[in-house]
Write an enzyme that holds these catalytic residues in place. Structure first.
Site, PDB file in Angstrom:
ATOM      1  N   CYS A  87       0.835  -1.198   0.000  1.00 56.43           N
ATOM      2  CA  CYS A  87       0.000   0.000   0.000  1.00 56.43           C
ATOM      3  C   CYS A  87       0.878   1.259   0.000  1.00 56.43           C
ATOM      4  O   CYS A  87       1.668   1.446  -0.906  1.00 56.43           O
ATOM      5  CB  CYS A  87      -1.000  -0.038   1.147  1.00 56.43           C
ATOM      6  SG  CYS A  87      -2.364   1.154   0.942  1.00 56.43           S
ATOM      7  N   HIS A 197      -3.731  -4.805  -0.459  1.00 54.05           N
ATOM      8  CA  HIS A 197      -3.354  -5.422   0.812  1.00 54.05           C
ATOM      9  C   HIS A 197      -3.461  -6.942   0.696  1.00 54.05           C
ATOM     10  O   HIS A 197      -4.550  -7.500   0.834  1.00 54.05           O
ATOM     11  CB  HIS A 197      -4.281  -4.945   1.933  1.00 54.05           C
ATOM     12  CG  HIS A 197      -4.072  -3.529   2.346  1.00 54.05           C
ATOM     13  ND1 HIS A 197      -3.159  -3.167   3.315  1.00 54.05           N
ATOM     14  CD2 HIS A 197      -4.645  -2.379   1.913  1.00 54.05           C
ATOM     15  CE1 HIS A 197      -3.183  -1.855   3.471  1.00 54.05           C
ATOM     16  NE2 HIS A 197      -4.073  -1.351   2.637  1.00 54.05           N
ATOM     17  N   GLU A 199      -2.582  -9.056   2.847  1.00 52.58           N
ATOM     18  CA  GLU A 199      -2.965  -9.606   4.151  1.00 52.58           C
ATOM     19  C   GLU A 199      -4.463  -9.514   4.398  1.00 52.58           C
ATOM     20  O   GLU A 199      -4.977 -10.133   5.331  1.00 52.58           O
ATOM     21  CB  GLU A 199      -2.195  -8.888   5.270  1.00 52.58           C
ATOM     22  CG  GLU A 199      -2.704  -7.509   5.641  1.00 52.58           C
ATOM     23  CD  GLU A 199      -2.242  -6.393   4.714  1.00 52.58           C
ATOM     24  OE1 GLU A 199      -2.442  -5.220   5.067  1.00 52.58           O
ATOM     25  OE2 GLU A 199      -1.693  -6.699   3.630  1.00 52.58           O
TER      26      GLU A 199
END
Length: 216
Positions: A87, A197, A199
């Site tokens: 990001c 992202h 994750e």
């Protein structure tokens, strides 16, 4: 009896701007030995360094420089040691960021400017597909319609780095579109990064992190 390979050590660099706990959990699920720290020696000696980032470009750069993160990233890359940005952690790898008319110097690992998204709806928040670069190792094993989670109001719309040395592998640039195409991921030697992202991107993000860890 065949011995299993040791876990790769990954440091999530904690400079005050990033979802470090989410990144830690995702990397651990992908099989890494993970530590959140800003310790210089640990960040330098890890198999991989992950630089997260949320918030404003200028604030992230100040936070990174305050703890010598800019120097750590540069030193690791000078030695061919893997670094991955996520990001705003990707955005600060470019030469500059422009927010509200104010220009801030980035790490200048790649040329280019991070500028406001050119779209009717901003921020770009939610799931989107990407157009992965041919031969990408980051997106290996993922379907072309795999979706990733984005949250951002700024992006790089033009990629200008060219490699003329035939002995060097040219950068692999992955794109996505929100209003106008923007850079969604880059693989450039030891330096990889994603605008989205991983994750927060479910199974697709887990596969992507596993792919990165597999290169360490």
């Amino acid at each position: 009896m065949e011995l299993s390979a040791p876990q790769k050590k990954v440091v999530v660099f904690d400079y005050g701007f990033g979802n470090v706990r989410s990144a830690e959990r995702a990397l651990a699920r992908a099989g890494a030995d993970v530590e959140i720290t800003r310790d210089y020696d640990k960040a330098m000696n890890a198999d991989g360094l992950l630089v997260p980032g949320v918030g404003a470009f200028a604030s992230c750069m100040r936070g990174l420089r305050d703890v010598r993160g800019d120097w750590i990233v540069d030193r690791r890359l000078s030695g061919g040691r893997p670094v991955m940005g996520i990001c705003v952690g990707m955005q600060i790898l470019f030469a500059r960021g422009i927010e509200h008319g104010v220009e801030t110097d980035g790490l200048d690992e790649w040329p280019g400017s991070v500028e406001p998204l050119q779209a009717d709806v901003v921020p770009h928040m939610g799931w989107n597909t990407v157009e992965a670069a041919a031969g990408s190792r980051l997106f290996a094993g993922l379907d072309a319609d795999a979706r990733f989670y984005f949250v951002h109001s700024y992006a790089v719309h033009d990629w200008s780095l060219e490699t003329h040395n035939p002995t060097l592998e040219p950068p692999k640039v992955t794109w996505s579109t929100h209003g106008k195409p923007f850079v969604a991921a880059v693989e450039n030697g030891a330096l990889w990064a994603t605008q989205f992202h991983p994750e927060k991107s479910g199974d697709a993000g887990a596969q992507l992190l596993n792919n990165w860890i597999g290169t360490l």
